[in-house]
Enzyme design. Structure first.
Site, PDB file in Angstrom:
ATOM      1  N   TYR A 862      42.295  39.065  29.620  1.00 44.34           N
ATOM      2  CA  TYR A 862      42.123  38.375  30.494  1.00 44.34           C
ATOM      3  C   TYR A 862      42.603  38.285  31.990  1.00 44.34           C
ATOM      4  CZ  TYR A 862      39.669  35.610  26.902  1.00 44.34           C
ATOM      5  OH  TYR A 862      38.993  35.427  25.794  1.00 44.34           O
ATOM      6  N   ILE A 863      43.972  39.191  32.100  1.00 42.65           N
ATOM      7  CA  ILE A 863      44.490  39.197  33.257  1.00 42.65           C
ATOM      8  C   ILE A 863      44.096  40.473  33.668  1.00 42.65           C
ATOM      9  CG2 ILE A 863      46.525  39.588  34.378  1.00 42.65           C
ATOM     10  CD1 ILE A 863      47.994  37.771  32.347  1.00 42.65           C
TER      11      ILE A 863
END
Length: 904
Positions: A862-863
């Site tokens: 997600y990052i």
């Protein structure tokens, strides 16, 4: 339909009762009077670590919801989901402890913030200290309030950034239009006169003009400009390159350009993914080898001989008796025995030593211990193999699998990911999966479809078998597929994570999230307005987007009856949501991978009212809360803001944007470990935001216990070192005081005896392993091996250590060790040991705090990995400290495409 909300009958929907089509304004006014807000609202805050004060609540909708808060950590220890939910062992509510002292301040702070700036929800990790998430441990401000303010700043920055980007784009469009207009009006100059070079009229500084583009893209633009300039300029006289050199240079450049695919992101956007594809198929697991005749399943005290197929299934269960998490699970045992008896019925059950049939009817009468003990002995024998033999076996395995590890994709060699077909076993699943324990059947070639180029040679199936089908699907990125028997899901053989295709997929995902930052303020403004819409469908959609954006809920899809009962936002049922006035909501359901999602959150007052309307009687258990909304309808609405926008993009955007803002404000100093810790603190905050929970590992308690034992061992060494100071100078005891030299109370005589045994055994194992390794080396070099007598002589060192430590314990006197020992040196050693103890304590606390927070999930999925690369380059921290070798290969595109000035 009647305007009276109380009198209007509700329609029957696809899952029971369906909500009214419209919501009169009178309903909102009535609910406002019944349940006025007290102004103490912190929308987006999780209060998972403690319940609010007792209030009127929804009645328990099922056995899984009783209105009391639970921490998921309490659900382990061998208890089932339902048993844990009925636990009464709750901590004292945090809200009660701080309500009177902080309420007035919070009311003032919260009343000043606009609803459009409500921050995303941040969860406090279990047992994580304030310092671990970048907060001062001695602050009087409640942690939740701090995180709310921090998130509020981040969301305000998001709104500001979105407006800034749109303004810049509009200005650029106007300048371009003006420039084009001016160029149309240009009058051709007289022959022989040179057209003056036109200045760039975009009005933007050169450094900022492509600030949002990856550095590699900028480099590509510069490179293209340079090439054009060189083509227009006459070549200088000099020694020309040879033809061979030119061709080699061109080939190297072509390969480099092909490798750096991220500089040409348009490539591969079409539906056709490849033109030529060659590979060698898949690797099948080895055939089942029957147990030795003396090893049998015992039924009701009688050893029985089973058919080969039934015996194989018995070994699935028998080999895992040490996995108590599974074999003590009633659902696991029930499902296994159902499948086992089905195979027994087909194969004739078992036979005793006289050949008589033994019907296996009851699971309780089955004894799998003989099978388990045989497998344990095999595991121990394999572990005890000499290193050279282990190496040879691995080399043999690698050689057999080598042809399957790579494929040729459009002429380029690419690594294949999961080319091994999974062997048959028992399905375990995650969380409370209803099919845990079912038999995963052996996959045959007849079940496998191969995807390959038309001109390529089709791989040969195993002798006597054939493939299910051969396809030439150029729109697919899979090499082979089959359907597994547990959930009917399709399994695909794909390229490895570090392949071009996978890298492009990741790149596009993060670029999509990056694009969302241009529209996020508009989306939030619209859904907050629609929270009060009179149209039920619009209000449900707005509420769902609010929950997805603010609390990182997954969108969710409907499940079939034979699938795990996992849900997301759109598929929430009546019993999954409990409302506690004035604005607290308890979510309790099985989320992705059947992991329980339990959270108590504070929501916007309007959202609370909406959920109450969506749950209005006669709705009851089993009825949909969002009955006029589907995931596909939600995603279709989102695409009106941005092409390709779906609910899941919010998770990636929120994680990456939050991390970007946290990293932007960082100014880490000190050692590399200190910088890494600051990065990890930010990562943890993002993981909490995105609700990246995980089931506590079965071996977590044992791991913590081992860490504590290591700490105790260091504390014992501190005591020994202090005693050495007395041995060097007896006056030291008087100078520092007797208390300084006392052994810690918890390290009692019994503990010391056990620790001495541990140290001696550890020394013996080290000596034995070194002896075996030396012998293997001698054997490999063709020299004569050492005799066992040599080992006995080496082991004398351990025996001497045992004598020494026992004498120390008996006399409480420790002789100084080391070369030229002095009191100063011993004091320095004590300081070093105490520093190690503190470091290990932090690590242990960190491990305990993260037992339910999956930091890796946010960092990997997600990052945006380019943010990690920026941190690495900006603060001179090796990227190896954040990404393993596998991840460095996976994110090679990120590592090579940005510098420290890149921004998400």
């Amino acid at each position: 339909m009647s305007s009276s909300e109380d009198d209007a009958p509700l329609a029957r929907g696809r899952n029971g009762v369906k909500s009214d089509d419209r919501i009169p304004k009178s309903v909102d006014r009535t609910m406002d009077k019944q349940n006025p807000s007290n102004g103490h609202v912190e929308p987006g805050v999780s209060i998972r670590m403690g319940p609010v004060e007792e209030m009127d609540t929804d009645p328990p909708a099922s056995g899984t919801t009783n209105g009391k808060r639970k921490v998921r950590g309490s659900l382990t220890n061998g208890r089932t989901y339902k048993e844990a939910s009925s636990s009464e062992d709750d901590d004292k509510p945090l809200s009660k402890r701080r309500r009177t002292s902080q309420q007035n301040k919070q009311v003032k702070d919260d009343s000043e913030s606009e609803l459009s700036d409500v921050p995303l929800k941040v969860r406090k990790p279990p047992k994580a200290t304030a310092a671990q998430i970048g907060e001062s441990s001695d602050s009087d401000i409640p942690l939740n309030a701090k995180l709310v303010k921090e998130k509020e700043k981040i969301e305000k920055a998001a709104t500001k950034e979105a407006k800034k980007i749109r303004t810049k784009e509009k200005a650029a469009a106007k300048r371009k239009a003006k420039s084009d207009s001016e160029s149309d009006d240009d009058v051709p100059l007289a022959k022989g006169k040179k057209q003056p070079a036109k200045r760039a009229s975009n009005g933007v500084k050169k450094a900022d003009s492509d600030s949002n583009a990856p550095i590699a893209k900028k480099a590509a633009v510069k490179k293209t400009t340079k090439v054009k300039a060189e083509a227009a300029t006459p070549a200088k006289k000099g020694k020309a390159k040879s033809k061979a050199e030119t061709e080699q240079d061109q080939q190297a450049e072509d390969e480099e350009e092909e490798y750096r695919w991220w500089e040409n992101t348009a490539k591969g956007d079409g539906t056709k993914k490849w033109s030529a594809l060659e590979h060698n198929g898949v690797v099948f697991p080895p055939e089942y080898q029957p147990l030795p005749k003396k090893v049998k399943l015992v039924y009701d005290g009688v050893p029985v001989t089973l058919h080969k197929d039934a015996e194989e299934v018995a070994t699935f269960y028998g080999s895992m008796l040490n996995s108590t998490h599974n074999v003590e699970n009633p659902t696991f045992n029930k499902n296994f025995f159902e499948d086992f008896t089905a195979i027994l019925d087909k194969t004739g059950h078992g036979k005793d030593k006289d050949g008589n049939t033994v019907k296996i009817k009851k699971f309780e009468k089955c004894d799998f211990k003989p099978i388990f003990e045989w497998f344990e002995s095999e595991r121990a024998a394999k572990k005890a193999l000499p290193a050279a033999e282990k190496k040879a076996l691995k080399a043999e395995k690698d050689a057999a699998e080598a042809p399957y590890m790579y494929c040729t994709w459009d002429g380029r060699k690419q690594k294949v990911g999961n080319f091994r077909v999974e062997p048959p076993s028992l399905f375990r699943g995650r969380g409370e999966h209803p099919k845990t324990g079912r038999v995963k059947k052996r996959v045959l070639p007849e079940q496998i479809t191969i995807n390959i180029g038309k001109e390529a040679k089709v791989p040969e199936p195993p002798a006597g078998h054939r493939w299910k089908e051969i396809k030439h699907d150029q729109e697919g990125t899979w090499l082979a597929m089959w359907q597994e028997n547990i959930n009917g899901a399709y399994k695909y053989v794909m390229l490895a994570a570090n392949s071009d295709i996978k890298g492009q997929s990741d790149f596009k995902k993060f670029e999509k999230a990056r694009e969302l930052k241009k529209h996020i303020d508009t989306i939030r403004e619209d859904y907050r307005r629609d929270l009060k819409s009179e149209k039920m469908a619009d209000r449900q959609r707005a509420t769902a987007i609010y929950l997805i954006d603010q609390f990182a809920l997954r969108a969710g899809n409907e499940k079939g009856e034979d699938e795990a009962d996992t849900v997301g936002c759109c598929s929430l049922k009546y019993e999954h949501v409990t409302l506690k006035p004035p604005h607290f909501v308890i979510f309790d359901f099985l989320g992705k991978d059947s992991i329980r999602f339990y959270d108590e959150v504070t929501v916007d007052p309007q959202v609370f009212k909406n959920l109450k309307i969506f749950k209005k009687a006669p709705k009851t258990n089993g009825d949909d809360i969002f009955d006029r909304l589907t995931t596909s309808a939600l995603n279709k609405h989102l695409t009106s803001y941005m092409a390709g926008l779906t609910a899941k993009v919010f998770r990636t955007y929120n994680a990456s944007w939050t991390m970007a803002r946290l990293l932007k404000d960082m100014k880490p100093t000190g050692t590399i470990p200190e910088k890494v810790k600051e990065y990890n603190d930010a990562n943890r905050e993002v993981a909490i935001l995105c609700n990246h929970k995980r089931t506590v590992a079965a071996g977590h308690a044992g791991s913590i216990e081992k860490m504590q034992e290591k700490i105790n061992g260091l504390r014992y060494q501190v005591w020994r070192t202090k005693q050495m100071m007395i041995d060097i100078d007896s006056k030291t005891k008087k100078k520092k005081g007797a208390e300084y030299f006392e052994r810690p109370e918890d390290l009692d005589d019994e503990w010391v005896k056990q620790h001495i045994e541990f140290l001696v055994e550890e020394q013996r194992q080290k000596i034995t392993k070194k002896f075996e390794k030396d012998n293997e080396k001698l054997k490999a070099e063709g020299e004569k091996e050492m005799k066992p007598k040599e080992l006995d002589e080496r082991l004398e060192v351990a025996t001497e250590l045992e004598r020494k430590l026992k004498k120390e314990h008996k006399t409480s006197k420790v002789e100084a060790e080391g070369k030229g020992p002095t009191v100063e040196k011993m004091e320095a050693n004590v300081e070093k040991l105490e520093q190690r103890i503190e470091t290990m304590k932090v690590q242990m606390e960190d491990k305990e705090g993260n037992k339910e927070v999956a930091l890796g999930t946010s960092k990997i999925n997600y990052i945006d990995p380019r943010l990690t690369v920026v941190f690495s380059k900006k603060f001179n921290v090796p990227i190896e400290r954040f990404f393993s070798k596998t991840l460095r290969e996976k994110f090679d595109w990120a590592i090579k495409s940005v510098d420290e000035d890149w921004e998400f």
